[in-house]
Design a protein around this motif. Structure first.
Motif, PDB file in Angstrom:
ATOM      1  N   GLY A 131       0.646  -1.176  -0.016  1.00 45.01           N
ATOM      2  CA  GLY A 131      -0.031   0.111   0.033  1.00 45.01           C
ATOM      3  C   GLY A 131       0.881   1.467   0.096  1.00 45.01           C
ATOM      4  O   GLY A 131       0.180   2.461  -0.030  1.00 45.01           O
ATOM      5  N   PHE A 132       2.086   1.147  -0.072  1.00 46.36           N
ATOM      6  CA  PHE A 132       3.083   2.297   0.146  1.00 46.36           C
ATOM      7  C   PHE A 132       3.541   3.121  -1.158  1.00 46.36           C
ATOM      8  O   PHE A 132       4.319   3.845  -1.075  1.00 46.36           O
ATOM      9  N   MET A 133       2.722   2.654  -2.338  1.00 46.74           N
ATOM     10  CA  MET A 133       3.010   3.422  -3.568  1.00 46.74           C
ATOM     11  C   MET A 133       1.925   4.585  -3.557  1.00 46.74           C
ATOM     12  O   MET A 133       1.586   5.240  -4.580  1.00 46.74           O
ATOM     13  N   LYS A 134       1.926   5.198  -2.494  1.00 44.35           N
ATOM     14  CA  LYS A 134       0.938   6.694  -2.519  1.00 44.35           C
ATOM     15  C   LYS A 134       2.078   7.764  -2.163  1.00 44.35           C
ATOM     16  O   LYS A 134       3.236   7.566  -1.436  1.00 44.35           O
ATOM     17  N   GLU A 135       1.802   8.694  -2.585  1.00 39.85           N
ATOM     18  CA  GLU A 135       2.493  10.038  -1.936  1.00 39.85           C
ATOM     19  C   GLU A 135       2.466  10.180  -0.645  1.00 39.85           C
ATOM     20  O   GLU A 135       1.092  10.128   0.110  1.00 39.85           O
ATOM     21  N   HIS A 136       3.545  10.149   0.057  1.00 35.72           N
ATOM     22  CA  HIS A 136       3.599  10.205   1.466  1.00 35.72           C
ATOM     23  C   HIS A 136       4.827  10.825   2.104  1.00 35.72           C
ATOM     24  O   HIS A 136       5.832  10.950   1.107  1.00 35.72           O
ATOM     25  N   PHE A 137       4.859  11.005   3.345  1.00 36.64           N
ATOM     26  CA  PHE A 137       5.944  11.381   4.453  1.00 36.64           C
ATOM     27  C   PHE A 137       6.452  10.298   5.274  1.00 36.64           C
ATOM     28  O   PHE A 137       5.643   9.601   5.587  1.00 36.64           O
ATOM     29  N   ASP A 138       7.911  10.271   5.211  1.00 35.08           N
ATOM     30  CA  ASP A 138       8.489   9.354   6.183  1.00 35.08           C
ATOM     31  C   ASP A 138       9.107  10.110   7.367  1.00 35.08           C
ATOM     32  O   ASP A 138       9.712  11.216   6.942  1.00 35.08           O
ATOM     33  N   GLN A 193      -0.279  -4.392   8.611  1.00 36.39           N
ATOM     34  CA  GLN A 193       0.023  -3.597   7.261  1.00 36.39           C
ATOM     35  C   GLN A 193       0.659  -4.487   6.285  1.00 36.39           C
ATOM     36  O   GLN A 193       0.336  -4.255   5.233  1.00 36.39           O
ATOM     37  N   ALA A 194       1.246  -5.476   6.592  1.00 32.82           N
ATOM     38  CA  ALA A 194       1.986  -6.189   5.915  1.00 32.82           C
ATOM     39  C   ALA A 194       1.017  -7.106   4.964  1.00 32.82           C
ATOM     40  O   ALA A 194       1.356  -7.434   3.579  1.00 32.82           O
ATOM     41  N   ALA A 195      -0.066  -7.321   5.511  1.00 36.01           N
ATOM     42  CA  ALA A 195      -1.107  -8.105   4.811  1.00 36.01           C
ATOM     43  C   ALA A 195      -2.462  -7.158   4.093  1.00 36.01           C
ATOM     44  O   ALA A 195      -3.284  -7.496   3.368  1.00 36.01           O
ATOM     45  N   SER A 196      -2.111  -5.878   4.195  1.00 37.30           N
ATOM     46  CA  SER A 196      -3.089  -4.852   3.762  1.00 37.30           C
ATOM     47  C   SER A 196      -2.476  -4.281   2.227  1.00 37.30           C
ATOM     48  O   SER A 196      -1.169  -4.075   2.086  1.00 37.30           O
ATOM     49  N   GLU A 197      -3.155  -3.585   1.345  1.00 37.31           N
ATOM     50  CA  GLU A 197      -2.891  -2.852   0.273  1.00 37.31           C
ATOM     51  C   GLU A 197      -3.194  -1.526   0.526  1.00 37.31           C
ATOM     52  O   GLU A 197      -3.451  -0.883  -0.466  1.00 37.31           O
ATOM     53  N   GLU A 198      -3.886  -1.244   1.524  1.00 38.68           N
ATOM     54  CA  GLU A 198      -4.129   0.049   1.782  1.00 38.68           C
ATOM     55  C   GLU A 198      -3.253   0.826   3.077  1.00 38.68           C
ATOM     56  O   GLU A 198      -2.817  -0.018   3.942  1.00 38.68           O
ATOM     57  N   PHE A 199      -3.252   2.062   3.037  1.00 42.05           N
ATOM     58  CA  PHE A 199      -2.334   2.621   3.841  1.00 42.05           C
ATOM     59  C   PHE A 199      -2.675   4.410   3.987  1.00 42.05           C
ATOM     60  O   PHE A 199      -2.931   4.911   2.956  1.00 42.05           O
ATOM     61  N   ASP A 200      -2.948   4.794   5.281  1.00 46.13           N
ATOM     62  CA  ASP A 200      -2.940   6.464   5.193  1.00 46.13           C
ATOM     63  C   ASP A 200      -2.088   6.658   6.505  1.00 46.13           C
ATOM     64  O   ASP A 200      -1.319   7.640   6.194  1.00 46.13           O
ATOM     65  N   GLU A 201      -1.834   5.831   7.446  1.00 47.71           N
ATOM     66  CA  GLU A 201      -0.564   6.370   8.563  1.00 47.71           C
ATOM     67  C   GLU A 201      -0.233   5.005   9.000  1.00 47.71           C
ATOM     68  O   GLU A 201      -1.148   3.960   9.236  1.00 47.71           O
ATOM     69  N   THR A 202       0.775   4.842   9.515  1.00 42.45           N
ATOM     70  CA  THR A 202       1.323   3.617  10.059  1.00 42.45           C
ATOM     71  C   THR A 202       2.682   3.978  10.744  1.00 42.45           C
ATOM     72  O   THR A 202       3.240   4.930  10.698  1.00 42.45           O
ATOM     73  N   PHE A 203       3.075   3.021  11.686  1.00 39.27           N
ATOM     74  CA  PHE A 203       4.152   3.201  12.542  1.00 39.27           C
ATOM     75  C   PHE A 203       5.120   1.925  12.293  1.00 39.27           C
ATOM     76  O   PHE A 203       4.788   0.892  12.443  1.00 39.27           O
ATOM     77  N   ILE A 204       6.356   2.466  11.973  1.00 40.15           N
ATOM     78  CA  ILE A 204       7.376   1.494  11.645  1.00 40.15           C
ATOM     79  C   ILE A 204       8.645   1.368  12.724  1.00 40.15           C
ATOM     80  O   ILE A 204       8.854   2.503  13.038  1.00 40.15           O
ATOM     81  N   TYR A 205       9.133   0.244  13.064  1.00 47.14           N
ATOM     82  CA  TYR A 205      10.371   0.218  13.607  1.00 47.14           C
ATOM     83  C   TYR A 205      11.710  -0.018  12.467  1.00 47.14           C
ATOM     84  O   TYR A 205      11.420  -0.555  11.871  1.00 47.14           O
ATOM     85  N   GLY A 206      12.842   0.431  12.947  1.00 48.66           N
ATOM     86  CA  GLY A 206      14.068   0.096  12.131  1.00 48.66           C
ATOM     87  C   GLY A 206      15.013  -0.726  13.173  1.00 48.66           C
ATOM     88  O   GLY A 206      14.955  -0.255  14.079  1.00 48.66           O
ATOM     89  N   SER A 207      15.756  -1.517  12.457  1.00 51.06           N
ATOM     90  CA  SER A 207      17.039  -2.047  13.218  1.00 51.06           C
ATOM     91  C   SER A 207      18.207  -2.219  12.243  1.00 51.06           C
ATOM     92  O   SER A 207      18.136  -2.179  11.020  1.00 51.06           O
ATOM     93  N   TYR A 208      19.243  -2.261  12.639  1.00 50.78           N
ATOM     94  CA  TYR A 208      20.682  -2.620  12.181  1.00 50.78           C
ATOM     95  C   TYR A 208      21.597  -3.208  13.087  1.00 50.78           C
ATOM     96  O   TYR A 208      21.628  -2.771  14.128  1.00 50.78           O
TER      97      TYR A 208
END
Length: 273
Positions: A131-138, A193-208
């Motif tokens: 669902g992330f192929m929309k105009e958006h901000f990170d 979110q991983a199972a969806s094709e829709e997206f308006d706002e979501t919260f992500i974690y990052g690791s390295y």
């Protein structure tokens, strides 16, 4: 075994190119000096106990037809209450057709906090993902230094990932991306979110390198401009923290119709061992 999603494979190519073209996007111009005094939060803000708090701002940067800057809110004892990004409504006017990434510094008062710096990212065409192929901000809130971030290489796991944080720290209900995006890291998204094709706002974690390294609220342009925000958005906490400090339990998306500005704030900061 948790199901994995290759939602940033294309992004690693796009990001490397955009990093080069956007180094100039952080150069100050007349907007930064003209709008800096306007781009502020209400000084009368108080915390949940009614105690007065103070706001401290980072350097103002131009974006679109407006400006963007970081802000850290501390209580009278300099404990963090909230932190985030504020940007003028005009920033959403003519932001361009190319991906943009602006690194925002934090006020010196934020020194010693878990978050080291914030990256304000704009993707007019979206990027790979459910669902992330929309105009958006990170909005990346990095727990590592900018130098450490820029040293992160591209990694793709052909087998079990070797650099994951200890499993007992993983946030409940999240799955990880087998791709480590260069100069960014590995992304973790909710199973929903991983199972969806829709997206308006979501919260992500990052690791390295076996540690969690950033928070990331991700919000579409459509959702921002519609203005129908919830009062607060909960953050699923990690099950454990490698570095003791103040971590957010929620975040807010707000628009001030008087000052004509948006704020994306990590809130409900509490000490975690």
């Amino acid at each position: 075994m948790l199901r994995k999603k290759y939602f940033h494979v294309a992004l690693q190519i796009i990001f490397c190119y955009c990093l080069l073209i956007n180094l100039t996007s952080c150069a100050p111009d007349e907007r930064a000096s003209t709008d800096a005094d306007l781009l502020k939060l209400d000084l009368k803000t108080a915390n949940a106990s009614g105690e007065k708090v103070n706001h401290y701002y980072g350097t103002t940067r131009p974006f679109g037809k407006g400006v963007v800057r970081s802000v850290v809110t501390l209580d009278s004892e300099d404990n963090p209450v909230a932190m985030g990004v504020i940007f003028s409504e005009k920033a959403l006017l003519h932001p361009g057709t190319e991906d943009v990434n602006i690194t925002l510094d934090l006020h010196p008062k934020a020194r010693g906090m878990v978050v080291d710096h914030i990256d304000f990212g704009y993707h007019p065409h979206g990027h790979a993902g459910p669902g992330f192929m929309k105009e958006h901000f990170d909005f990346h809130f990095y727990w590592i230094t900018e130098e450490e971030k820029l040293s992160i290489p591209f990694i793709i796991d052909n087998g079990p990932a070797a650099d994951l944080p200890p499993a007992q720290y993983w946030p409940e209900g999240y799955v990880y991306d087998p791709v480590t995006v260069p100069q960014m890291g590995r992304h973790w998204i909710t199973e929903e979110q991983a199972a969806s094709e829709e997206f308006d706002e979501t919260f992500i974690y990052g690791s390295y390198n076996s540690e969690f390294t950033f928070y990331e609220p991700m919000i579409t342009m459509e959702y921002l401009t519609a203005g129908n925000f919830e009062s607060s958005y909960p953050i699923t906490s990690l099950e454990g923290y490698a570095i003791p400090g103040y971590y957010a339990n929620s975040y807010e998306i707000k628009f001030d119709p008087v000052k004509k500005q948006y704020s994306i704030m990590l809130t409900n900061m509490t000490w975690k061992e």
